[in-house]
Scaffold this motif. Structure first.
Motif, PDB file in Angstrom:
ATOM      1  N   MET A  18       0.848  -1.198   0.000  1.00  0.00           N
ATOM      2  CA  MET A  18       0.000   0.000   0.000  1.00  0.00           C
ATOM      3  C   MET A  18       0.880   1.243   0.000  1.00  0.00           C
ATOM      4  SD  MET A  18      -2.864   1.124   2.846  1.00  0.00           S
ATOM      5  CE  MET A  18      -1.605   1.496   4.066  1.00  0.00           C
ATOM      6  N   THR A  19       0.684   2.116  -0.968  1.00  0.00           N
ATOM      7  CA  THR A  19       1.442   3.358  -1.014  1.00  0.00           C
ATOM      8  C   THR A  19       0.806   4.387  -0.100  1.00  0.00           C
ATOM      9  OG1 THR A  19       0.141   4.250  -2.838  1.00  0.00           O
ATOM     10  CG2 THR A  19       2.008   2.850  -3.415  1.00  0.00           C
ATOM     11  N   GLN A  20       1.532   5.470   0.138  1.00  0.00           N
ATOM     12  CA  GLN A  20       1.025   6.496   1.033  1.00  0.00           C
ATOM     13  C   GLN A  20      -0.212   7.190   0.468  1.00  0.00           C
ATOM     14  OE1 GLN A  20       4.374   9.046   1.799  1.00  0.00           O
ATOM     15  NE2 GLN A  20       5.063   7.806   3.497  1.00  0.00           N
ATOM     16  N   THR A  21      -0.335   7.200  -0.864  1.00  0.00           N
ATOM     17  CA  THR A  21      -1.456   7.909  -1.477  1.00  0.00           C
ATOM     18  C   THR A  21      -2.640   6.990  -1.754  1.00  0.00           C
ATOM     19  OG1 THR A  21      -0.477   7.559  -3.667  1.00  0.00           O
ATOM     20  CG2 THR A  21       0.053   9.621  -2.524  1.00  0.00           C
ATOM     21  N   ALA A  22      -2.443   5.676  -1.710  1.00  0.00           N
ATOM     22  CA  ALA A  22      -3.518   4.742  -2.020  1.00  0.00           C
ATOM     23  C   ALA A  22      -4.487   4.639  -0.846  1.00  0.00           C
ATOM     24  CB  ALA A  22      -2.939   3.373  -2.340  1.00  0.00           C
ATOM     25  N   LYS A  23      -5.744   4.388  -1.193  1.00  0.00           N
ATOM     26  CA  LYS A  23      -6.725   4.138  -0.136  1.00  0.00           C
ATOM     27  C   LYS A  23      -6.451   2.775   0.491  1.00  0.00           C
ATOM     28  CE  LYS A  23     -10.687   6.724  -2.014  1.00  0.00           C
ATOM     29  NZ  LYS A  23     -12.105   6.592  -2.462  1.00  0.00           N
ATOM     30  N   PRO A  24      -6.500   2.670   1.805  1.00  0.00           N
ATOM     31  CA  PRO A  24      -6.343   1.352   2.425  1.00  0.00           C
ATOM     32  C   PRO A  24      -7.440   0.411   1.941  1.00  0.00           C
ATOM     33  CG  PRO A  24      -6.180   3.100   4.065  1.00  0.00           C
ATOM     34  CD  PRO A  24      -6.655   3.743   2.806  1.00  0.00           C
ATOM     35  N   LYS A  25      -7.052  -0.795   1.571  1.00  0.00           N
ATOM     36  CA  LYS A  25      -8.012  -1.775   1.070  1.00  0.00           C
ATOM     37  C   LYS A  25      -8.486  -2.673   2.207  1.00  0.00           C
ATOM     38  CE  LYS A  25      -6.241  -1.862  -3.658  1.00  0.00           C
ATOM     39  NZ  LYS A  25      -5.688  -2.701  -4.754  1.00  0.00           N
ATOM     40  N   VAL A  26      -9.777  -2.616   2.457  1.00  0.00           N
ATOM     41  CA  VAL A  26     -10.377  -3.375   3.556  1.00  0.00           C
ATOM     42  C   VAL A  26     -11.387  -4.354   2.985  1.00  0.00           C
ATOM     43  CG1 VAL A  26     -11.755  -3.250   5.666  1.00  0.00           C
ATOM     44  CG2 VAL A  26     -10.081  -1.452   5.158  1.00  0.00           C
ATOM     45  N   VAL A  27     -11.304  -5.602   3.408  1.00  0.00           N
ATOM     46  CA  VAL A  27     -12.330  -6.590   3.104  1.00  0.00           C
ATOM     47  C   VAL A  27     -13.249  -6.687   4.308  1.00  0.00           C
ATOM     48  CG1 VAL A  27     -12.823  -9.016   2.634  1.00  0.00           C
ATOM     49  CG2 VAL A  27     -10.881  -7.894   1.525  1.00  0.00           C
ATOM     50  N   LEU A  28     -14.526  -6.451   4.101  1.00  0.00           N
ATOM     51  CA  LEU A  28     -15.526  -6.609   5.162  1.00  0.00           C
ATOM     52  C   LEU A  28     -16.285  -7.895   4.907  1.00  0.00           C
ATOM     53  CD1 LEU A  28     -17.143  -5.704   7.610  1.00  0.00           C
ATOM     54  CD2 LEU A  28     -18.541  -4.274   6.083  1.00  0.00           C
ATOM     55  N   LEU A  74     -19.639  -0.392   7.561  1.00  0.00           N
ATOM     56  CA  LEU A  74     -19.265  -0.145   6.171  1.00  0.00           C
ATOM     57  C   LEU A  74     -19.319   1.346   5.854  1.00  0.00           C
ATOM     58  CD1 LEU A  74     -18.655  -0.915   3.254  1.00  0.00           C
ATOM     59  CD2 LEU A  74     -21.078  -1.540   2.979  1.00  0.00           C
ATOM     60  N   ARG A  75     -20.365   2.020   6.313  1.00  0.00           N
ATOM     61  CA  ARG A  75     -20.486   3.451   6.057  1.00  0.00           C
ATOM     62  C   ARG A  75     -19.313   4.208   6.660  1.00  0.00           C
ATOM     63  NH1 ARG A  75     -21.904   7.998   8.420  1.00  0.00           N
ATOM     64  NH2 ARG A  75     -22.311   6.975  10.422  1.00  0.00           N
ATOM     65  N   ARG A  76     -18.931   3.883   7.880  1.00  0.00           N
ATOM     66  CA  ARG A  76     -17.812   4.573   8.531  1.00  0.00           C
ATOM     67  C   ARG A  76     -16.505   4.314   7.786  1.00  0.00           C
ATOM     68  NH1 ARG A  76     -18.509   6.647  13.712  1.00  0.00           N
ATOM     69  NH2 ARG A  76     -20.645   6.445  14.465  1.00  0.00           N
ATOM     70  N   LEU A  77     -16.325   3.108   7.302  1.00  0.00           N
ATOM     71  CA  LEU A  77     -15.095   2.792   6.576  1.00  0.00           C
ATOM     72  C   LEU A  77     -15.016   3.547   5.263  1.00  0.00           C
ATOM     73  CD1 LEU A  77     -15.009  -1.055   7.239  1.00  0.00           C
ATOM     74  CD2 LEU A  77     -13.259   0.570   7.985  1.00  0.00           C
ATOM     75  N   THR A  78     -16.095   3.562   4.519  1.00  0.00           N
ATOM     76  CA  THR A  78     -16.064   4.236   3.215  1.00  0.00           C
ATOM     77  C   THR A  78     -15.961   5.747   3.378  1.00  0.00           C
ATOM     78  OG1 THR A  78     -18.497   4.176   3.141  1.00  0.00           O
ATOM     79  CG2 THR A  78     -17.311   2.401   2.028  1.00  0.00           C
ATOM     80  N   GLU A  79     -16.686   6.316   4.331  1.00  0.00           N
ATOM     81  CA  GLU A  79     -16.660   7.771   4.505  1.00  0.00           C
ATOM     82  C   GLU A  79     -15.321   8.273   5.028  1.00  0.00           C
ATOM     83  OE1 GLU A  79     -19.957   9.070   6.847  1.00  0.00           O
ATOM     84  OE2 GLU A  79     -21.435   8.678   5.268  1.00  0.00           O
ATOM     85  N   SER A  80     -14.547   7.395   5.650  1.00  0.00           N
ATOM     86  CA  SER A  80     -13.227   7.798   6.145  1.00  0.00           C
ATOM     87  C   SER A  80     -12.118   7.508   5.133  1.00  0.00           C
ATOM     88  CB  SER A  80     -12.933   7.112   7.481  1.00  0.00           C
ATOM     89  OG  SER A  80     -12.996   5.702   7.347  1.00  0.00           O
ATOM     90  N   GLY A  81     -12.509   7.158   3.909  1.00  0.00           N
ATOM     91  CA  GLY A  81     -11.521   7.044   2.847  1.00  0.00           C
ATOM     92  C   GLY A  81     -10.960   5.672   2.595  1.00  0.00           C
ATOM     93  N   HIS A  82     -11.627   4.615   3.054  1.00  0.00           N
ATOM     94  CA  HIS A  82     -11.148   3.258   2.821  1.00  0.00           C
ATOM     95  C   HIS A  82     -11.828   2.659   1.586  1.00  0.00           C
ATOM     96  CE1 HIS A  82     -10.369   4.029   7.102  1.00  0.00           C
ATOM     97  NE2 HIS A  82      -9.339   3.212   6.949  1.00  0.00           N
ATOM     98  N   ASP A  83     -11.088   1.852   0.871  1.00  0.00           N
ATOM     99  CA  ASP A  83     -11.604   1.117  -0.285  1.00  0.00           C
ATOM    100  C   ASP A  83     -12.102  -0.231   0.231  1.00  0.00           C
ATOM    101  OD1 ASP A  83     -12.108  -0.233  -2.610  1.00  0.00           O
ATOM    102  OD2 ASP A  83     -10.084  -0.059  -3.426  1.00  0.00           O
ATOM    103  N   VAL A  84     -13.426  -0.412   0.288  1.00  0.00           N
ATOM    104  CA  VAL A  84     -13.994  -1.572   0.976  1.00  0.00           C
ATOM    105  C   VAL A  84     -14.627  -2.539  -0.022  1.00  0.00           C
ATOM    106  CG1 VAL A  84     -15.528  -2.373   2.810  1.00  0.00           C
ATOM    107  CG2 VAL A  84     -14.496  -0.087   2.956  1.00  0.00           C
TER     108      VAL A  84
END
Length: 418
Positions: free
Chosen positions: A1-11, A26-36
């Motif tokens: 994961m690069t510094q500019t990439a969105k963290p990739k989260v599997v839910l 899920l809403r909290r993860l996506t709204e805080s900038g995570h790629d879910v």
């Protein structure tokens, strides 16, 4: 994961009634900038449909091993993730994960994931307490997975007990801290460790409506609990007069007075690897409790309030360690001669580490930030610059983890004569 990439989260979502709560996570993860990427089981789709997961995540939910076979989803999803969260994790899912079964896309993803994995269990109390489930949890933890302790509360129907899914915002906080640890390349170094933390401020009653208290809100103690949980620890949080949300996975013991806090801490410390006294404990309590409200009398000054000492809980736990190698951490709130008073207190209390900070009406208490110096019984000094209380908490756990790894032979006040 690069510094500019969105963290990739599997839910991952397994088939329990608490699946609806994962929508808020899920809403909290996506709204805080995570790629879910949501991976629900077939049973989970009976509770929340595929369209809901897709709409909330902004991408199609992954449900079948046989969809988009050319992309090999059963391998790709786990390999590319920075974090996998399973919420809710049913007893069936925990069993499959512990045995390494792979009969659907989610269990395949768990087997191919090389990132941290967090399970947030939800089930009836009897299922959680069953020896089979407890064995499966122990296996997963031994492999490095973080299994959050379920909350106590209302279950399905009229049942209540331990087994409730922790609140989504608290699961999110665990996820956030785990991702922060992963980004720094640090391992989950407290997995399997039992930690006891006190937080908040005690209140010593004068009469049925009045008390002697302090300004502590418990924020630092709760930050210590959250960061320890994110590093894999099993946490007992002894909370004195706080109204903060319970950290996901913490066993919380509510207390009011210093005597109640002492009883809870001594009991919890019996099997703890580390004890952290972050609560602001009253040094004194009224010698006499008035059963009726103390009345104001015209033309008369009030009777003096005579005080008596409360027990010194930190000194007691330090002197009478419940197990070999136990690490004890204290906090010292000072208003002047901060370091000098801190060093004197460290020698007096005979703990391993003492977190010393300056307090005042607008300093530390109630704030989201803190700064301190962590003094060690070995003569070390670790300054922590002004910043979020979670940063101070992680510094404390870095120092605790180092001492736990050394084992009982590490220098402690009891061994080196301090």
């Amino acid at each position: 994961m690069t510094q500019t990439a969105k963290p990739k989260v599997v839910l991952g979502v397994s088939g329990g009634i608490a699946a609806y709560k994962a929508c808020e996570l899920l809403r909290r993860l996506t709204e805080s900038g995570h790629d879910v990427q949501v991976v629900p089981t077939a049973s989970a789709l009976h509770f929340v449909g595929e369209a809901t997961w897709s709409a909330l995540s902004g991408k199609p939910a992954a449900t079948e091993v046989w969809e988009n076979v050319h992309e090999v989803p059963h391998v790709r999803i786990g390999r590319s993730a920075d974090l996998v969260i399973v919420a809710p994790a049913t007893a069936d899912m925990l069993a499959k994960a512990a045995l390494g079964l792979a009969d659907d896309l989610l269990t395949n993803t768990l087997l191919t994931a090389t990132c941290p994995v967090v399970f947030a269990p939800a089930m009836h109390t009897e299922m959680w307490e069953h020896p089979a489930t407890q064995t499966n949890v122990a296996i997963l933890r031994s492999r490095g997975a973080i299994v959050i302790e379920p909350a106590v509360g209302r279950l399905t129907g009229v049942d209540t007990g331990k087994g409730r899914l922790p609140e989504p915002e608290e699961i999110f906080e665990v996820a956030r801290r785990v991702l922060a640890r992963g980004a720094s390349g640090l391992a989950q170094d407290l997995i399997g460790r039992r930690i006891v933390i006190s937080a908040g401020g005690t209140r010593e009653p004068l009469d049925p409506v009045r008390y002697l208290g302090n300004r502590s809100t418990g924020k630092q103690g709760f930050a210590l609990a959250r960061t320890a949980l994110a590093r894999g620890a099993q946490v007992t949080l002894v909370a004195a007069n706080t109204d903060l949300p319970v950290p996901a996975g913490a066993d919380v013991v509510r207390v009011g007075t210093a005597l109640q806090l002492r009883e809870a801490m001594v009991k919890a410390a019996a099997d703890a690897d580390a004890v952290v006294m972050a609560a602001a404990v009253a040094d004194f309590r009224p010698a006499v409790y008035r059963a009726g409200k103390i009345k104001k009398k015209d033309g008369q000054e009030p009777d003096p309030v005579r005080l008596t000492r409360n027990p010194d809980i930190l000194a007691e736990i330090s002197a009478e360690r419940a197990r070999e190698g136990q690490v004890v951490v204290g906090f010292a709130a000072e208003t002047d001669d901060v370091l000098a008073n801190g060093r004197a207190k460290l020698a007096r209390k005979r703990c391993d580490l003492l977190v010393v900070n300056e307090v005042g009406e607008k300093k530390t208490f109630g704030s989201a930030d803190n700064e301190a110096v962590v003094l060690g019984a070995d003569g070390s000094e670790t300054p922590v610059p002004y910043g979020p209380k979670e940063s101070l908490a992680d510094t404390v756990w870095d120092l605790v983890a180092t001492r736990l790894q050394r084992g009982p032979e590490a220098d402690t006040p009891a061994q080196n004569g301090r």
